[in-house]
Design a protein around this motif. Structure first.
Motif, PDB file in Angstrom:
ATOM      1  N   PRO A 147       4.083  -2.036   2.304  1.00  0.00           N
ATOM      2  CA  PRO A 147       4.699  -1.497   3.511  1.00  0.00           C
ATOM      3  C   PRO A 147       4.044  -2.074   4.763  1.00  0.00           C
ATOM      4  O   PRO A 147       2.874  -2.461   4.755  1.00  0.00           O
ATOM      5  CB  PRO A 147       4.440   0.016   3.403  1.00  0.00           C
ATOM      6  CG  PRO A 147       4.099   0.260   1.975  1.00  0.00           C
ATOM      7  CD  PRO A 147       3.469  -0.990   1.467  1.00  0.00           C
ATOM      8  N   VAL A 148       4.806  -2.149   5.836  1.00  0.00           N
ATOM      9  CA  VAL A 148       4.278  -2.646   7.108  1.00  0.00           C
ATOM     10  C   VAL A 148       3.095  -1.789   7.535  1.00  0.00           C
ATOM     11  O   VAL A 148       3.151  -0.554   7.494  1.00  0.00           O
ATOM     12  CB  VAL A 148       5.381  -2.628   8.186  1.00  0.00           C
ATOM     13  CG1 VAL A 148       4.826  -3.114   9.522  1.00  0.00           C
ATOM     14  CG2 VAL A 148       6.562  -3.491   7.755  1.00  0.00           C
ATOM     15  N   LEU A 149       2.008  -2.473   7.925  1.00  0.00           N
ATOM     16  CA  LEU A 149       0.742  -1.812   8.281  1.00  0.00           C
ATOM     17  C   LEU A 149       0.239  -0.920   7.148  1.00  0.00           C
ATOM     18  O   LEU A 149      -0.425   0.085   7.387  1.00  0.00           O
ATOM     19  CB  LEU A 149       0.882  -1.000   9.570  1.00  0.00           C
ATOM     20  CG  LEU A 149       0.782  -1.794  10.870  1.00  0.00           C
ATOM     21  CD1 LEU A 149       0.863  -0.866  12.079  1.00  0.00           C
ATOM     22  CD2 LEU A 149      -0.500  -2.607  10.944  1.00  0.00           C
ATOM     23  N   SER A 150       0.596  -1.300   5.927  1.00  0.00           N
ATOM     24  CA  SER A 150       0.167  -0.564   4.721  1.00  0.00           C
ATOM     25  C   SER A 150       0.507   0.912   4.794  1.00  0.00           C
ATOM     26  O   SER A 150      -0.191   1.763   4.238  1.00  0.00           O
ATOM     27  CB  SER A 150      -1.349  -0.747   4.520  1.00  0.00           C
ATOM     28  OG  SER A 150      -1.649  -2.108   4.335  1.00  0.00           O
ATOM     29  N   GLY A 151       1.585   1.237   5.501  1.00  0.00           N
ATOM     30  CA  GLY A 151       2.039   2.627   5.569  1.00  0.00           C
ATOM     31  C   GLY A 151       1.341   3.480   6.593  1.00  0.00           C
ATOM     32  O   GLY A 151       1.546   4.694   6.633  1.00  0.00           O
ATOM     33  N   VAL A 156       7.602   5.407  14.121  1.00  0.00           N
ATOM     34  CA  VAL A 156       8.541   4.339  14.459  1.00  0.00           C
ATOM     35  C   VAL A 156       8.374   3.141  13.525  1.00  0.00           C
ATOM     36  O   VAL A 156       9.335   2.609  12.974  1.00  0.00           O
ATOM     37  CB  VAL A 156       8.354   3.910  15.933  1.00  0.00           C
ATOM     38  CG1 VAL A 156       9.196   2.673  16.244  1.00  0.00           C
ATOM     39  CG2 VAL A 156       8.740   5.050  16.860  1.00  0.00           C
ATOM     40  N   VAL A 157       7.111   2.711  13.324  1.00  0.00           N
ATOM     41  CA  VAL A 157       6.857   1.557  12.458  1.00  0.00           C
ATOM     42  C   VAL A 157       7.233   1.890  11.017  1.00  0.00           C
ATOM     43  O   VAL A 157       7.813   1.063  10.306  1.00  0.00           O
ATOM     44  CB  VAL A 157       5.384   1.114  12.556  1.00  0.00           C
ATOM     45  CG1 VAL A 157       5.075   0.034  11.519  1.00  0.00           C
ATOM     46  CG2 VAL A 157       5.084   0.596  13.952  1.00  0.00           C
ATOM     47  N   ASP A 158       6.932   3.105  10.570  1.00  0.00           N
ATOM     48  CA  ASP A 158       7.272   3.488   9.201  1.00  0.00           C
ATOM     49  C   ASP A 158       8.782   3.493   8.972  1.00  0.00           C
ATOM     50  O   ASP A 158       9.260   3.154   7.886  1.00  0.00           O
ATOM     51  CB  ASP A 158       6.697   4.871   8.869  1.00  0.00           C
ATOM     52  CG  ASP A 158       5.188   4.823   8.670  1.00  0.00           C
ATOM     53  OD1 ASP A 158       4.636   3.704   8.625  1.00  0.00           O
ATOM     54  OD2 ASP A 158       4.563   5.892   8.580  1.00  0.00           O
TER      55      ASP A 158
END
Length: 1006
Positions: A147-151, A156-158
């Motif tokens: 996952p982006v930024l490791s979750g 918003v990013v999640d």
């Protein structure tokens, strides 16, 4: 210049990886980014690389909870730190308008590489390059590290990460489909197992794992997977597996032949019996498709009991590829039949030849088996005995091709043998006891595409993909037609595929184009036609006057001048000889090429009774369509008698049946108007379009309905019938209104008003004035529109014209809402709803309920307004009204927004937008985009809000929807002001205020 700046100028451009933990490298150097705030801001920019990200969105991404008052300042400070930390930072993070934009080359951001590879894979698949597509999908999926930024990216990013994860899983499923199709099922089971363990509730992944296990010989393991997911779904969600997974489980349980890919042709082993005959024709190397049919033949032959022959009969229209299929199956099964194979063409449908008798066929088969002529008896009984004697105890494949009737082949079937008998025929040979039948229809699209690639060549197909698809459509999935088309193109290398397509589009020439060296579709169909008895040929010719592809027994009865039951018998006989296709119960279809053929026959062999047959069909259409519309639109004015030239008027006991009839016959009705107009049957051409206009008001196909109404106006004028002309002008005007062609609508309505006055028809004049009010309301001439509707309403009450009473009140209520007169609007709408309910008019009540909802919302009674919107939605869905549904969903979203139910409002408006994009009804689109803009503004998504408001403004200006134009400008003013563009906001607000003032819309209604 500082040493840091010098270092940045000479250091390599950084490379970013965000699909997982954040990694930044400049050459071999790993660049750390400290702090959650910096990571979230940078990743948000990279997720939107190349696009402007407003500071408000960066604030939302940086803080999960309420941001501090200094949030915007902290974001700007964070951007400054990132610029100083990253090599070439100021060039990578640039200020743009209300926010910042990340400028990164595709090869320097894993997300952009990932998306590019997925696009390339889609393009490869479209071009048929499956191996290349699989490689590109694998390369893309290899970039995914998690996952982006490791979750840990925040809300918003999640959310963005979740969307990317869904994209990744879809790509993985596509890759595994390709691997399974390529015979690599065993190689991917491990990967699939890992993904399924990560996503145990994703049924689409589980289905791929079950298929991979099944194709790699692990049926028990595949079934066990279903048991596991069923248990898991029950424990976690309390539900059962979906339909797709359940059906797959059942197919695996019964070892459905369609799940098994055809095996590659094995090398032939020498036959164990010396001098066994092998008389099968050449198996064409470019045989394509028919995998399910081929599998059925092979499976049926393999499970046949011993001691008796297996008789499989393939039937279908001429040119359908039955012979090629039988020969391919015979070659694949030859090893199971060690005593050889025989083939005979029985000439059931061969130009210039009479069908072979059983006597002659037995002689030809014995000769092919190597029996000397002096050993073949010359009397029928002796020859039949000799044939049966030869077959006794032998296991052979017999292909009896092109049979005309059961009697022709019955004496050729071995009496005591374990042989396989494959019979091909056009009619179904129902007189063969113990046979299993398979109807061979048109090729599926993918099979047809493969056949075209094999016969024409991949290069030419790939070069013109759209033209190739159109060519297949025009060939109707008929293998003979596809092969002839490919042969013509191969013989004319200077022709493009598109050129042949253009020639085939000429309906009158299509059959001629599909002829080569005396072989063609027309010749194949002519033999079937000529083999029918005279009365059947007459019936087939009369059916050639049907205007559409689909017909039912009632339409056939009208053409044949008989009752529906007798007509159904005739249709079934034509199904038996494969000149018609049986669809659902009571509905029949003409293959496109058969349709071309029968229409040519109808023209070439035209008889005096044909004209009466066409009139009977048009009478049937008119009386039934009028009855259907009378049921669906209670209270509408009757035009003349419902009887069409003495035709008995059909009735519908329920609106669902009426709507279903109109839905099923829409295309035929449209074609019937054309046929009537061009055939000089002006009375029918003038009457039928009205019913199409009414039906279109529900189903939203106004462009084609308006073409019919234009012909209706022309036919009415040629007849000199002012009443019919007025009627068609008014209905055409409303069709144009729904498409947003307001000036055209007004022109036709004004002509209709003049005609009504000339005829002193007060009912028609009142109706046309109400429609004019509807058009002027859309154009923003609100006071004029209100006056017209009030006059129409007063006259409707005087004349006891109930339907017009309700519709004029409904339009009045919308105008009153726009003028801020909410109490009056609510009263008008309530009266309209009551009137429509009293006559059971559902369609118009939807508009009235929506207007009532808007009026009550203006009074601040939001719960009540939502209830009215929900009632409108329920009725709209019950009638399945695609043209109005987006407007009703948008109305509901507006009320929910006023109630503060933002999430539900967003869901409703999302559905509205999706439905609006697939609808052809343009008049409501600006309203839907305005609603979307309001919801997105409330969500803080200013870019999306502005985009929707600009769309609404463009539509409103193009259609001269002045009220919607003002609303769009007012919304834009709010949005750009929130973005910090104050001067533009002032311009938009001033323009909106000017328009509202011109329309006399008070501020309370903005």
């Amino acid at each position: 210049m500082t040493s840091r700046q010098i270092e940045d100028d000479t250091s390599p451009q950084p490379e970013f990886a965000i699909l997982g933990s954040l990694e930044i490298r400049s050459g071999s150097t790993l660049i750390p980014v400290n702090g959650a705030l910096q990571r979230r801001v940078l990743v948000t920019l990279l997720l939107e690389a190349g696009r402007v990200v407003p500071i408000s969105r960066l604030v939302a991404a940086a803080w999960n909870e309420e941001p501090p008052d200094s949030a915007e300042h902290q974001v700007r400070k964070t951007v400054a730190k990132l610029r100083s930390r990253l090599p070439h930072g100021p060039d990578i993070i640039v200020t743009d308008g209300p926010g910042y934009r990340a400028v990164v080359a595709t090869e320097r951001l894993d997300l952009l590489c990932y998306q590019q590879l997925l696009r390339q894979a889609r393009e490869s698949l479209e071009e048929g390059e499956t191996e290349q597509a699989a490689g590109q999908l694998r390369e893309a999926l290899a970039l995914w590290r998690g996952p982006v930024l490791s979750g840990s990216g925040g809300r918003v990013v999640d959310a963005a990460s979740t969307a990317l994860e869904e994209q990744r899983l879809t790509a993985a499923e596509q890759l595994y489909d390709l691997c399974i199709d390529a015979g690599e099922a065993a190689e991917i089971t491990g990967e699939l197992r890992v993904l399924v363990d990560e996503h145990p509730l994703r049924e689409t992944l589980r289905s791929r794992l079950m298929l991979a296990l099944y194709h790699s010989g692990q049926q028990a393991a595949a079934l066990d997977e279903f048991a596991r997911v069923r248990s898991h779904l029950a424990d976690e969600l309390g539900i059962d597996p979906g339909v797709e997974l359940t059906v797959l489980h059942e197919r695996i349980l019964r070892q459905d032949p369609s799940l098994i890919r055809p095996e590659r042709t094995a090398s032939r082993v020498p036959p164990p019996v010396a001098e066994a005959p092998h008389a099968l024709p050449f198996d064409v190397p470019d045989f394509s498709g028919r995998s399910s049919e081929l599998q059925w033949i092979c499976d049926t032959a393999r499970r046949a009991p011993e001691g008796s022959p297996t008789v499989l009969a393939l039937d279908g229209m001429g040119g359908g590829g039955k012979t090629a299929l039988a020969i391919r199956a015979a070659h694949q099964l030859a090893e199971r039949y060690p005593h050889g194979s025989l083939f005979i063409d029985l000439h059931g449908f061969t130009p210039g030849q009479t069908p072979l008798s059983a006597f002659h066929a037995q002689g030809d088969l014995l000769a092919a088996a190597g029996i000397p002529s002096d050993e073949v008896p010359t009397v029928p009984a002796g020859r039949a005995a000799r044939w049966q004697s030869y077959m006794r105890g032998r296991r052979m494949v017999l292909v009896l091709d092109n049979a005309a009737a059961s009697e022709q082949v019955r004496a050729l079937i071995p009496a005591s043998s374990d042989s396989l008998v494959l019979i091909t025929s056009r009619p179904r040979l129902t007189g063969l006891d113990g046979a299993e039948w398979l109807s061979v229809g048109a090729l599926p699209e993918l099979d047809g595409h493969q056949l075209l690639r094999n016969t024409l060549g991949v290069e030419r197909v790939v070069k013109e993909p759209d033209a190739s698809r159109e060519l297949l459509r025009l060939c109707g999935g008929l293998p003979l037609a596809v092969r002839i088309a490919a042969a013509r193109l191969a013989n004319r290398p200077h022709w493009t595929v598109q050129r042949l397509v253009e020639r085939l589009r000429d309906h009158d020439r299509r059959l001629d184009e599909l002829t080569s060296e005396g072989r063609g579709v027309a010749g194949a169909l002519l033999l079937s036609y000529q083999s029918m008895p005279p009365d059947q040929r007459t019936a087939f010719r009369l059916l050639g006057h049907h205007p559409g592809r689909y017909l039912d027994a009632e339409e056939a009865a009208a053409l044949l001048d008989t009752d529906a039951l007798t007509a159904e018998d005739v249709l079934e006989e034509l199904v038996d000889v494969r000149l018609l296709e049986a669809r659902e119960r009571g509905v029949y279809a003409l293959h496109d090429l058969v349709r071309s053929f029968v229409q040519r026959v109808a023209q070439d062999e035209r008889a005096p009774e044909d004209g009466q047959a066409v009139r009977r069909l048009l009478d049937h259409y008119l009386s039934t369509a009028e009855a259907a519309c009378d049921t669906l639109f209670p209270g509408r004015r009757r035009f003349g008698s419902c009887d069409a030239e003495g035709q008995e008027c059909d009735e519908f006991d329920h609106e669902d049946k009426a709507l279903q009839w109109l839905d099923q016959h829409r295309d035929s009705l449209l074609a019937a108007v054309d046929a009537a107009y061009h055939g000089g049957l002006l009375w029918h051409a003038a009457r039928l379009p009205r019913e199409l206009g009414f039906h279109s008001s529900i189903r939203g196909y106004d462009a084609s309905a308006n073409e019919a109404l234009e012909k209706g106006v022309s036919a009415s004028r040629k007849l000199g019938d002012q009443s019919l002309t007025r009627l068609n002008l008014m209905n055409l005007a409303m069709g144009k209104w729904r498409l947003g062609q307001l000036r055209d609508a007004v022109t036709r309505l004004e002509e209709a008003v003049d005609l009504s006055r000339l005829m002193e028809d007060v009912h028609s004049e009142a109706e046309c004035r109400a429609r004019l009010g509807q058009a002027y309301n859309s154009m923003g001439e609100l006071e004029r529109a209100l006056q017209l509707c009030q006059e129409a309403n007063a006259r409707a009450q005087e004349l006891d014209f109930t339907r017009l009473d309700g519709s004029s009140l409904s339009t009045m209520s919308q105008i009153q809402v726009r003028l801020g007169r909410f109490e009056e609007a609510a009263e008008s709408a309530q009266r309209a709803v009551a009137i429509f309910d009293s006559i059971k008019e559902v369609q118009l009540s939807v508009d009235a309920l929506s207007n009532l909802s808007q009026a009550i919302e203006g009074l601040g009674r939001f719960e009540e307004a939502l209830a009215r919107a929900d009632a409108a939605l329920e009725r709209c869905q019950r009638m399945s009204m695609p043209s109005v549904l987006p407007l009703v969903l948008a109305r509901r979203a507006d009320v929910l927004l006023r109630m503060g139910e933002l999430e539900e409002a967003a869901d409703s408006v999302g559905h509205a937008l999706a439905k609006a994009t697939s609808s052809t009804d343009d008049i409501h689109r600006a309203t839907v985009h305005l609603s979307v803009g309001r919801v997105r503004y409330a969500q803080g998504d200013l870019d999306m809000a502005q985009a929707q408001q600009l769309l609404a403004h463009e539509i409103a200006c193009r259609m001269e929807l002045r009220y919607d134009e003002a609303c769009a400008l007012w919304g834009l003013a709010r949005t750009v002001e929130a973005q910090g563009r104050l001067q533009m906001a002032r311009r938009h607000r001033s323009a909106a205020e000017g328009l509202f003032s011109l329309m006399r819309v008070p501020e309370i209604a903005w």
